[in-house]
Structures are given as C-alpha cells and as structure tokens.
Design an enzyme around this catalytic site. Structure first.
Site, PDB file in Angstrom:
ATOM      1  N   ASP A 296       0.817  -1.203   0.000  1.00  0.00           N
ATOM      2  CA  ASP A 296       0.000   0.000   0.000  1.00  0.00           C
ATOM      3  C   ASP A 296       0.862   1.269   0.000  1.00  0.00           C
ATOM      4  O   ASP A 296       0.653   2.186  -0.797  1.00  0.00           O
ATOM      5  CB  ASP A 296      -0.927  -0.025   1.230  1.00  0.00           C
ATOM      6  CG  ASP A 296      -1.925   1.119   1.235  1.00  0.00           C
ATOM      7  OD1 ASP A 296      -1.536   2.241   1.585  1.00  0.00           O
ATOM      8  OD2 ASP A 296      -3.091   0.889   0.884  1.00  0.00           O
TER       9      ASP A 296
ATOM     10  N   TRP B 289      -5.656   1.704  -0.208  1.00  0.00           N
ATOM     11  CA  TRP B 289      -5.587   0.892  -1.439  1.00  0.00           C
ATOM     12  C   TRP B 289      -5.796  -0.572  -1.122  1.00  0.00           C
ATOM     13  O   TRP B 289      -6.392  -1.312  -1.911  1.00  0.00           O
ATOM     14  CB  TRP B 289      -4.273   1.141  -2.168  1.00  0.00           C
ATOM     15  CG  TRP B 289      -4.055   2.597  -2.453  1.00  0.00           C
ATOM     16  CD1 TRP B 289      -3.030   3.385  -2.010  1.00  0.00           C
ATOM     17  CD2 TRP B 289      -4.909   3.467  -3.223  1.00  0.00           C
ATOM     18  NE1 TRP B 289      -3.183   4.667  -2.452  1.00  0.00           N
ATOM     19  CE2 TRP B 289      -4.325   4.753  -3.197  1.00  0.00           C
ATOM     20  CE3 TRP B 289      -6.105   3.293  -3.918  1.00  0.00           C
ATOM     21  CZ2 TRP B 289      -4.902   5.852  -3.849  1.00  0.00           C
ATOM     22  CZ3 TRP B 289      -6.682   4.380  -4.562  1.00  0.00           C
ATOM     23  CH2 TRP B 289      -6.082   5.636  -4.529  1.00  0.00           C
ATOM     24  N   ASP B 290      -5.287  -1.016   0.016  1.00  0.00           N
ATOM     25  CA  ASP B 290      -5.559  -2.387   0.448  1.00  0.00           C
ATOM     26  C   ASP B 290      -7.057  -2.620   0.615  1.00  0.00           C
ATOM     27  O   ASP B 290      -7.585  -3.668   0.224  1.00  0.00           O
ATOM     28  CB  ASP B 290      -4.874  -2.669   1.791  1.00  0.00           C
ATOM     29  CG  ASP B 290      -3.414  -3.076   1.637  1.00  0.00           C
ATOM     30  OD1 ASP B 290      -3.043  -3.608   0.587  1.00  0.00           O
ATOM     31  OD2 ASP B 290      -2.651  -2.854   2.596  1.00  0.00           O
ATOM     32  N   VAL B 291      -7.722  -1.655   1.226  1.00  0.00           N
ATOM     33  CA  VAL B 291      -9.164  -1.791   1.463  1.00  0.00           C
ATOM     34  C   VAL B 291      -9.913  -1.826   0.132  1.00  0.00           C
ATOM     35  O   VAL B 291     -10.764  -2.701  -0.099  1.00  0.00           O
ATOM     36  CB  VAL B 291      -9.678  -0.647   2.364  1.00  0.00           C
ATOM     37  CG1 VAL B 291     -11.200  -0.686   2.475  1.00  0.00           C
ATOM     38  CG2 VAL B 291      -9.029  -0.725   3.745  1.00  0.00           C
TER      39      VAL B 291
ATOM     40  N   ALA C 157      -9.305  -5.105  -1.560  1.00  0.00           N
ATOM     41  CA  ALA C 157     -10.045  -6.188  -0.910  1.00  0.00           C
ATOM     42  C   ALA C 157     -11.477  -6.260  -1.438  1.00  0.00           C
ATOM     43  O   ALA C 157     -11.977  -7.337  -1.791  1.00  0.00           O
ATOM     44  CB  ALA C 157     -10.067  -5.976   0.602  1.00  0.00           C
TER      45      ALA C 157
END
Lengths: 414, 414
Positions: free
Chosen positions: B134, B163-165, B168
């Site tokens: 991220d 960005w991870d969220v 996901a």
C-alpha cells in the site's frame, strides 16, 4: 469466461458524486447495462472540477464511463413515473436500482409494489438517514488525528475520498450478491449501505477500535512511519524522494543487505535488547534504523538506489505528482492492459482505466467513454420501456425528457 | 432474502496482511465458508500490532472473523498437497482459491489440472508480479504530494491503508462475479488483481489522471480544504474541532443561513465577480469564506454549533481520536446494528463490526470471532477432504497439520 461476467444485468442508477456512480461504474466494467438517470441539464455533480476547456467535467466523465445516459425532468410526476417504470421494468434482467438519493418516490416499498422481486441499493451518509459525506465521516475515524504527525486539534485530512471508494466497491459487491441470490430464490431485497458504517467497520476490521477499547490506547501519530513495522520516506542525493517498506522479514533482510547495515543492526539490537528480525522491535527502533537508511539514501542518486534495491528485492517506490505519474510510470500507460486511450466527447483523447481485474487468457472489453448527458434517452425509452416513436416524441415535446445537447458544455449550477 | 447471500460458496484463503484477508472476510460476512490456511504457528501477519496482553493480534483477529482456520506445514510437499486438495475439492461449492501469495504450487494452471472449473484470485503488488505494498503504491499516486499541504519532496502519507481496502472489496466483487458466471457457464477463471492497478484506476476514475494529462495541471495541495467546493476544519470556543462541508448547493445554503453570513456572501461575490451558489466559485473564494466561518465557530462552544447546524441541516462532523469515537459515538456502539460485542479468545469482549450492509426486514447473522489458529483443522480435513480419523491422526503425528494451541499467544517471528 469473459469480461462480461455480469452481462444481462441491468442497473438503473440515480446518483451523484462518488460512491454510487463508482459502484455503477464497477458493475458496468463487468458488462452490466448501467443506465444513469439524470436531471435534464445534469445533476448536482455534473459540473464538478476538474473541468475540460469545454467545461465538461473530467470527474463526471471519469465516473460514468460505459454507462447509458437518460435525461429526465425529475421534478415532474411524469418524469418520476418514467424512472419508476425503468427501475421496475418487468424483464428478467431488470429490477435493480442503485442510488444515493433518498427520496420517497424511489422508496423500495413503492418500487416493490410494482415489481415483487425488486432490489434497491441506497447509499446513505449515516444509517439513520442523516447526512454525511466522506470528509465529515473521516474526521470521526481518528485517522486525521494520526496522519502527517497531526493531532485531533491539528488534524490532517486525507485527500483521497477513501471511504467513498470503499463504499462504492462494497455496494457493487452487495448488489451482485443480492442479484445472485434473487436468481436462485426469486426474492428481492432492500439494501442500505451507510458511508459511516463502511468507514467504522473498516476501522474495526483493522483492529483500530479494539486497540482503543481493549488496550485503552490511542494509536500514536507517527508521521510517515509505518505503524508496527519499519517504513519511511527518504530523500535521495538528486533531490527525489522514496518510500521504503520493511514489513515482512523478507523485506527487512533485503533492506539490511542492500544498505549493508548488518553491523548497525547488531549495534542497535545490542544497545536496546531488541531483535530486529521481529517487526515490532523494528518499529520500536524506527528512528535509529531510519537514520542509517536516510544517510545511505542521501549519498546516492535515485538511479543507483533503484538498481541496488532491485538487485536485493527491497520494497520501495518513488513519490510522484500526478503529472509525473502520467508522464513517466509505465503502469499508467497503454503498456499496461488496464489502461487505454479513449476519446471522450468534450474532453478529447486521454488515458482511461478499465477494471483492474486481469482474467488470464481472455481479451479485455474495450473501455467505453462516458455518454453525453441524455445521449441514450430515446434508445432507453424504446428498448427498456417499449415506447413507440410518437410516445417518445410526446415526452420530448412536453419537456419531460431530453436528448444529448449538441454542445456538451456545462452551464449548470448545482 | 437473508444475510447468507453466499451460502454454499467455499473459499480457500491462503493469505497475509490486509487485502486478501479483508476480501475473505467480506465474503464470509455474506455467508461464504471461508477457510483460512496458515503455516503452523502462524503466517507472516500473525503477530502484527496492535497486540492484546495475551500477545494475540487485534489486527489478525479483526481481519479473520467468521472464518475457519487450518494450520498446515506449508514447507513440506505433504502440506502443500493438502492445500491443493482443499482448493480443488470436487464438490460444487468448492474450487475457489483466494490468495496474495504467488507461489508455483498454488498456480492456477496446476490447480485447474485437478479441477477444470477452478477459480483462483491472486492479489499482487504490481501486475507484472513485482512487489509493492500500500505504502509503496500510494507514494506514486500523487496523493501524498497534495495531502496536508505537503509536496512531492515533503509528502504526507495516508495512515489508512486505503488501497488495500479498495483492493479487498474489488477482489470480493471479482470472485463473486466469477463464481456467478461459473454457475451459469461451467467455466473457471484465473483472476489477478494488482494493488497498483486498483490505485491507479481509482485515480483515473476520479478524473485525476485526465486532469494531469488533458489540462497539464497538477492538483494543488490545499491542506484540509475540499478541492473544487467549500469545506474545511474549524476550531470551536471550547477547544473542539469540526469539519464543515458545503459541496452541494443545498449544503451551502444551509451553511450560509446557519452562520447568518448572507451579507458577507454578497460582499465577496461583488468584490470578485463570483456567484457563490456555484461550487467552483466557492472554491475560488475559499479563504474568505473560511475566515467568516472560522470566526463564527471560534465564538461558540461545540454544543451550540451542533444545535444550530442541526436546525439548518449543515453537513459537519467532529474530529475525534479513535478512543473518543469508541467512547462517545453511538454509530460505533451496540446501538448501531452493524456493531456487536463479541468474545474473541485471547482478546476478550470487544466491539466488532459485521457487514455494513443493512437488509431491511432481515435479521442479521451474528458476528463470529476469529478462530484460534488451527482450531478447525480436523473438522476441515474430515468434512472437506473426507479423511477418516486414522488419516487425520497420521497427519498430526507427522507434524504436517496442527490443531489449536491451548494457549493462544504469539511467539512467532515473521
């Protein structure tokens, strides 16, 4: 398997701003027929900056790619009836409304009385129906109080509308799950998704609320340091800036080897009784580690650092402005299959992204630009509502619908 | 319609950190049977901070709620064979692998040779397989150069792993779309989703890349101001801080009325030839507007401001730390149906979130805590792989699998 995973699903999107339009865009990217319904002349997001010289919004055209557009006078009963009819059209593919506009004439029960298996997805600010936007939710999450070395009295807001983006993708997922379930059971559903629930649930999933509740501890504000591991930004000898991350043990080993700092690591470990193979210990010693990496980076130009980091497999990246990104990063260019050059009316040719999903061995569906407002009005009235030409002509004559403006410029006041 | 929209779908999740586990969590929240596969003793994210006094990770337990856990020695061929067998189990519900670990023994083609309609979803750093997290993606997006008044040489990183969220939720959506298509066509798919593609596609959808490319313009760094409209943070007479947003015309009208600043508005409009009903003009006059709102807020305690803002319908929110949020905001409490108190082994009782989705008229599925590592090993071997007790016993004896530790504490080094 093709990119048109959702072909045959039709979504009526009555929306504005980011969360709902980005949800619709996500569904459209996978082949759903997404019909964006707007007020004649454009909704309240139609003129949002940035604007092209034509005054067409780069924001609106970015978020509405690959949709069809119908322009309707939403203040008049006849216009509202049209939207209701579109949302509840009886064919198998229809019966899905996506909206962030809570209004009685688009209420689920009303639509479900016309189509029993109706799916509506309403994006709200708060779950109780009260108003909130990304910025007024974000201030409550605690993040601005720990970003950039800020505090609750000197908060730093994120610029990325992160909660809107998360909410959009959750909404697309929810609509898809409900549509899949409807195919099996025949049941519709009234779905509601509040921006603040999306934000606070993420906080909880990441352990932040438990940290506050169980440990009674505020997460410290540590600037650009990565919380709980090692990572920070560093300047280079030629005035560039990079972000270095050593979260996993593998990343840490690579960084130690690349910077040749084995002895420094031993010294820090001995001085403080730490084991820097452990990420929590790296976090504790972050300032001392940073001093070594900083000195190493500041003595070298970026090209040399890149070469060394690549050889050792260090996880790092360069800070860029958006212009620098577009001008120099191959990941944002037609070398990346996710990006294409498209021609948007009123904007011209520009890079645009399709879905980030890569499906191996399958040709991507070309990215279609955003429609002109009202561009598909007649086609939608004809092929979804099965209206004939005289009926469509009458709606135009009475000013209840409109086609595309000849001149796609914005004179709208929100 | 129930919350178990995905009941009957089984996902084998071999993962670490945020994007893949949060994708699995999202699928589990809707009733999918998500089996998280970990190395005996835990994977590289098993000890991430924050840690409970037991040393159990609040981060890991937050991201793995409602999943089943199997612990396997992934370094040994027999262990890898078990994961492959789980991923390719022949029943209709199976055949889906979600992972962020690119490894030859979980390659799509290998699994598809065992199960023709296999769906694999691999989350990557970059689309070319190179590493990125991220933080090292975010630095390239341009956002840190415009956050908090920062610049490309004094960047401000977001703390939220946004960005991870986003990745996901895109991954959960993609898996669901592919599973739905497989149900209709019988075809599997190899899905890949790169964190950097997710980030840069969002940038493009929001118009940021077109702004740089078409207009040749860098988005300015404007601190906590909302770009392109009016919004900023303000202090109150009693030392609190609030975020005020006036993006839509309705929000602006409310703010003008609440602060009684009609004459000031006229003065600013006349002085600069602006029309503040237009959001772009509000952005241009943001400093002058802010000065008026600032003075108004600084003369009043928060309670008074809240009362006035509520009366007029102003869109605003209070800045809080996470502790303040958990202690005082009813949206993060059991008053909100999205939140429940659960009891996580090794952590104790704490607030936890289920899906943010509200389905009207349907009882929510209770939130289940994260499993102990290896808690479901025997059950999974028995009911997915149909192994009998002697076979399971042999796997334990040979150290290829492990059950739950009696003492759920973390001694692992990543």
């Amino acid at each position: 398997m093709t990119y048109g995973l959702l072909e045959g699903l039709r979504i009526i999107e009555s929306s504005a701003f980011i969360a709902a339009p980005l949800a619709g865009l996500t569904l459209a990217e996978f082949g759903a027929d997404v019909i964006r319904v707007d007020m004649i002349g454009g909704g309240i997001d139609y003129g949002r900056v940035p604007l092209a010289p034509s005054r067409r919004s780069l924001y609106w055209t970015g978020l509405n790619k690959g949709k069809r557009s119908i322009a309707i006078d939403l203040r008049r009963p006849e216009g509202r009836e049209l939207v209701q009819a579109l949302a509840t059209a009886p064919d198998e593919d229809g019966g899905v409304l996506l909206t962030n506009i809570a209004t009685s004439w688009l209420a689920h029960d009303l639509l479900a009385s016309r189509r029993r298996d109706m799916i509506t997805c309403l994006i709200q600010g708060n779950g109780d129906g009260s108003s909130a936007v990304d910025y007024t939710v974000n201030c409550a999450t605690g993040y601005p109080a720990m970003t950039g070395g800020g505090s609750v009295n000197a908060p730093v807001n994120h610029v990325l509308p992160a909660w809107d983006v998360a909410c959009a993708y959750q909404a697309a997922f929810s609509v898809l799950a409900a549509a899949g379930a409807r195919r099996r059971t025949g049941d519709g559903a009234e779905l509601r998704l509040a921006l603040s629930d999306v934000a606070f649930s993420v906080l909880a999933h990441l352990g932040a609320t438990a940290e506050a509740e169980v440990l009674g501890q505020e997460r410290p504000s540590v600037g650009n340091h990565i919380y709980g591991a090692f990572g920070l930004d560093f300047g280079t000898a030629d005035g560039k800036r990079i972000m270095v991350a050593a979260i996993s043990f593998g990343q840490w080993k690579a960084l130690v080897a690349a910077c040749g700092m084995e002895r420094d690591v031993e010294r820090i470990e001995r001085a403080h009784g730490l084991d820097l193979r452990n990420e929590v210990d790296r976090y504790e010693a972050r300032e001392e580690i940073a001093a070594i990496v900083r000195a190493w980076c500041e003595r070298r130009p970026l090209a040399e650092i890149d070469a060394v980091f690549e050889r050792f497999g260090v996880c790092a990246g360069q800070y860029r402005t958006v212009r620098e990104l577009v001008e120099s990063d191959p990941r944002v260019s037609v070398k990346n299959p996710v990006f294409e050059r498209i021609d948007t009316p009123g904007v011209g040719k520009h890079l645009a992204a399709g879905t980030p999903l890569r499906i191996s061995g399958v040709a991507r569906t070309p990215v279609r630009p955003a429609p002109l407002l009202g561009q598909d009005t007649d086609e939608i009235l004809a092929n979804v509502l099965r209206l004939d030409s005289p009926a469509i002509g009458k709606l135009h004559d009475e000013g209840i619908v409109a086609g595309a403006d000849k001149d796609p410029t914005v004179t709208h006041r929100n």
